[in-house]
Scaffold this motif. Structure first.
Motif, PDB file in Angstrom:
ATOM      1  N   PRO A  89       0.978  -1.264   0.238  1.00  0.00           N
ATOM      2  CA  PRO A  89      -0.133  -0.118   0.042  1.00  0.00           C
ATOM      3  C   PRO A  89       0.793   1.250  -0.012  1.00  0.00           C
ATOM      4  O   PRO A  89       1.887   1.144   0.460  1.00  0.00           O
ATOM      5  CB  PRO A  89      -0.763  -0.294   1.328  1.00  0.00           C
ATOM      6  CG  PRO A  89      -0.664  -1.460   1.686  1.00  0.00           C
ATOM      7  CD  PRO A  89       0.620  -1.965   1.247  1.00  0.00           C
ATOM      8  N   ALA A  90       0.371   2.258  -0.511  1.00  0.00           N
ATOM      9  CA  ALA A  90       1.060   3.655  -0.731  1.00  0.00           C
ATOM     10  C   ALA A  90       1.659   4.056   0.566  1.00  0.00           C
ATOM     11  O   ALA A  90       2.687   4.696   0.791  1.00  0.00           O
ATOM     12  CB  ALA A  90       0.261   4.769  -1.182  1.00  0.00           C
ATOM     13  N   LEU A  98       9.198  -0.694   8.201  1.00  0.00           N
ATOM     14  CA  LEU A  98       7.709  -0.413   8.890  1.00  0.00           C
ATOM     15  C   LEU A  98       6.734  -1.629   8.091  1.00  0.00           C
ATOM     16  O   LEU A  98       6.015  -2.455   8.698  1.00  0.00           O
ATOM     17  CB  LEU A  98       7.046   0.703   8.854  1.00  0.00           C
ATOM     18  CG  LEU A  98       5.757   0.828   9.192  1.00  0.00           C
ATOM     19  CD1 LEU A  98       5.581   0.569  10.839  1.00  0.00           C
ATOM     20  CD2 LEU A  98       4.991   2.217   9.068  1.00  0.00           C
ATOM     21  N   ALA A  99       6.992  -1.659   6.804  1.00  0.00           N
ATOM     22  CA  ALA A  99       6.280  -2.923   5.873  1.00  0.00           C
ATOM     23  C   ALA A  99       6.440  -3.818   6.433  1.00  0.00           C
ATOM     24  O   ALA A  99       5.600  -4.854   6.618  1.00  0.00           O
ATOM     25  CB  ALA A  99       6.273  -2.494   4.342  1.00  0.00           C
ATOM     26  N   GLU A 100       7.879  -4.257   6.581  1.00  0.00           N
ATOM     27  CA  GLU A 100       8.308  -5.811   6.973  1.00  0.00           C
ATOM     28  C   GLU A 100       7.317  -6.049   8.446  1.00  0.00           C
ATOM     29  O   GLU A 100       6.995  -7.098   8.699  1.00  0.00           O
ATOM     30  CB  GLU A 100       9.724  -5.947   6.980  1.00  0.00           C
ATOM     31  CG  GLU A 100       9.923  -7.443   7.297  1.00  0.00           C
ATOM     32  CD  GLU A 100      11.485  -7.510   7.216  1.00  0.00           C
ATOM     33  OE1 GLU A 100      12.350  -8.700   7.621  1.00  0.00           O
ATOM     34  OE2 GLU A 100      12.340  -6.568   6.945  1.00  0.00           O
ATOM     35  N   ALA A 101       7.789  -5.041   9.339  1.00  0.00           N
ATOM     36  CA  ALA A 101       7.282  -5.378  10.611  1.00  0.00           C
ATOM     37  C   ALA A 101       5.808  -5.368  10.689  1.00  0.00           C
ATOM     38  O   ALA A 101       5.119  -6.251  11.565  1.00  0.00           O
ATOM     39  CB  ALA A 101       7.823  -4.011  11.589  1.00  0.00           C
ATOM     40  N   ILE A 106       2.408 -11.919   5.640  1.00  0.00           N
ATOM     41  CA  ILE A 106       1.046 -12.014   5.495  1.00  0.00           C
ATOM     42  C   ILE A 106       0.506 -11.461   4.239  1.00  0.00           C
ATOM     43  O   ILE A 106      -0.253 -12.119   3.358  1.00  0.00           O
ATOM     44  CB  ILE A 106       0.457 -11.422   6.797  1.00  0.00           C
ATOM     45  CG1 ILE A 106       0.841 -12.126   7.796  1.00  0.00           C
ATOM     46  CG2 ILE A 106      -1.059 -11.565   6.433  1.00  0.00           C
ATOM     47  CD1 ILE A 106       0.479 -13.836   7.816  1.00  0.00           C
ATOM     48  N   ASP A 107       0.940  -9.983   4.103  1.00  0.00           N
ATOM     49  CA  ASP A 107       0.156  -9.299   2.992  1.00  0.00           C
ATOM     50  C   ASP A 107       0.967  -9.889   1.627  1.00  0.00           C
ATOM     51  O   ASP A 107       0.498  -9.372   0.733  1.00  0.00           O
ATOM     52  CB  ASP A 107       0.377  -7.809   3.146  1.00  0.00           C
ATOM     53  CG  ASP A 107      -0.732  -7.012   2.451  1.00  0.00           C
ATOM     54  OD1 ASP A 107      -1.850  -7.291   2.923  1.00  0.00           O
ATOM     55  OD2 ASP A 107      -0.521  -6.188   1.614  1.00  0.00           O
ATOM     56  N   ASN A 108       1.841 -10.716   1.725  1.00  0.00           N
ATOM     57  CA  ASN A 108       2.360 -11.161   0.242  1.00  0.00           C
ATOM     58  C   ASN A 108       1.636 -12.358  -0.207  1.00  0.00           C
ATOM     59  O   ASN A 108       2.111 -12.936  -1.134  1.00  0.00           O
ATOM     60  CB  ASN A 108       3.893 -11.476   0.305  1.00  0.00           C
ATOM     61  CG  ASN A 108       4.736 -10.237   0.654  1.00  0.00           C
ATOM     62  OD1 ASN A 108       4.263  -8.945   0.190  1.00  0.00           O
ATOM     63  ND2 ASN A 108       5.729 -10.316   1.292  1.00  0.00           N
ATOM     64  N   ILE A 109       0.307 -12.716   0.560  1.00  0.00           N
ATOM     65  CA  ILE A 109      -0.264 -14.187   0.276  1.00  0.00           C
ATOM     66  C   ILE A 109      -1.024 -13.481  -0.956  1.00  0.00           C
ATOM     67  O   ILE A 109      -2.193 -12.929  -0.669  1.00  0.00           O
ATOM     68  CB  ILE A 109      -0.882 -14.541   1.249  1.00  0.00           C
ATOM     69  CG1 ILE A 109      -0.064 -15.014   2.558  1.00  0.00           C
ATOM     70  CG2 ILE A 109      -1.901 -15.669   0.773  1.00  0.00           C
ATOM     71  CD1 ILE A 109      -0.718 -15.417   3.546  1.00  0.00           C
TER      72      ILE A 109
END
Length: 377
Positions: A89-90, A98-101, A106-109
């Motif tokens: 997300p933008a 932060l994105a990894e944390a 999960i969001d790469n599913i």
């Protein structure tokens, strides 16, 4: 308003899954006896816990699903064994740490990639999913004022999957809409209220359309709503509520599109209720949006008054205050149903609230709704 006013309570769909269910979802075929037995027990547990919490409108907790968005592809033909990538997300793009944390893996599913025509082939599987709720209610000896069952919108499936078969995204979108007609009709025919999960109507702005203007995004939202209406052609609008959200992840959300910039297009959907966030810090002001953009006549509003991204348990007074603001914005408290911002485990293992606290939060929802009901009589 009268002494009879009682604001009903519900939630958005997914409830915590046990470790055993998570393991089976990854390892066991959905048509196996072991899977059916385990999910049947899991649905019984979440049905009992919903009754113990005092909820009025309940569901099966989505116990048989890996994710709300792509589970339906198991009931559609045309998909191969390869899976699509997901974009960030933008609001997280500039902060990879932060994105990894926040998201981890999960969001790469991603969902599967379509390689052929999309057709609905899973009616028997869906009927079994629907039957488990009724069996659980009977087995546990509980009752509810109503029940709902969730299904993704055509645009939600589009967002999490890809197609190499279709000539355009729009062709793929409306092919999905045609196929999902069977899913929607089957749910409505079961006696459950159909909840269409359509995150693309809001969250799509920060992912697929993060470089677009609001005007350009509005045109896409209009197309998404047209696809929803195509899929709902034979489903009575009074049997359907629409759920839109900005993405159930604990990011900053400072690039979210404003609800007021697109809500008029939501009102073109052939539904009778809107489920929308109203509890988390970014969107606690949305009661003002509802006041400025009144609900269509006969629609109900299910505002989120419980935040599903934090372990802080809302005080019943806080819940009541939120409900009173939304009731004032709508102008008729009888058109309000108290709900949550989103699901508690929309993707398996992505629960942001510790499982035991989910039920504490839902008890606070019930207490707050009762308090608001007394005040609004």
């Amino acid at each position: 308003m009268g002494d009879e006013l009682t604001i009903p309570t519900t939630h958005v769909g997914s409830l915590p899954r046990s470790a055993a269910i998570r393991n089976l979802l990854q390892t066991e075929p959905k048509d196996s006896a072991a899977f059916d037995a385990a999910v049947t027990d899991a649905v019984r547990e979440v049905v009992r816990k919903q009754a113990d919490a005092g909820l009025d409108v309940a569901n099966d907790g989505e116990q048989s699903r890996l994710a709300y968005s792509v589970d339906v592809t198991n009931r559609l033909s045309g998909y191969g064994d390869r899976f699509a990538e997901r974009e960030l997300p933008a609001d997280l793009e500039g902060s990879p740490g932060l994105a990894e944390a926040v998201l981890g893996d999960i969001d790469n599913i991603g969902g599967p990639i379509a390689e052929g025509p999309i057709e609905y082939v899973g009616a028997d599987q869906l009927r079994r999913e629907l039957a488990r709720f009724d069996e659980a209610v009977a087995a546990e000896g509980v009752s509810f004022r109503g029940r709902f069952h969730t299904a993704p919108s055509p645009g939600a499936v589009l967002r999490f999957t890809e197609s190499e078969y279709h000539d355009s995204r729009e062709a793929y979108l409306f092919d999905l809409a045609e196929a999902l007609q069977t899913e929607y009709e089957c749910i409505a025919d079961s006696g459950a209220q159909l909840q269409i999960d359509a995150p693309e109507l809001l969250a799509g702005f920060t992912i697929a359309y993060k470089d677009a203007s609001v005007a350009e995004f509005r045109e896409q939202v209009r197309t998404y709503v047209e696809a929803i209406n195509r899929a709902l052609e034979d489903v009575p609008s009074e049997d359907v509520r629409l759920h839109a959200c900005w993405g159930n992840y604990p990011g900053p959300h400072h690039h979210d599109v404003e609800l007021g910039e697109v809500i008029d297009l939501f009102y073109e959907a052939d539904v009778s209720g809107l489920v929308v966030e109203g509890a988390n810090p970014r969107h606690q002001h949305e009661y003002r949006t509802i006041r400025e953009h009144p609900l269509p006549e006969e629609w109900t509003l299910v505002p989120g008054v419980i935040d599903v991204k934090t372990n802080v348990v809302e005080h019943p007074e806080v819940v009541a205050d939120r409900l009173e603001r939304f009731a004032d914005a709508v102008g008729d408290p009888s058109r309000i149903v108290a709900g949550t911002d989103c699901g508690f485990e929309t993707v398996m293992s992505a629960n942001l609230v510790y499982p035991d606290l989910v039920w504490t939060k839902l008890e606070a929802l019930v207490e707050g709704a009762a308090l608001a009901s007394r005040r609004l009589r």
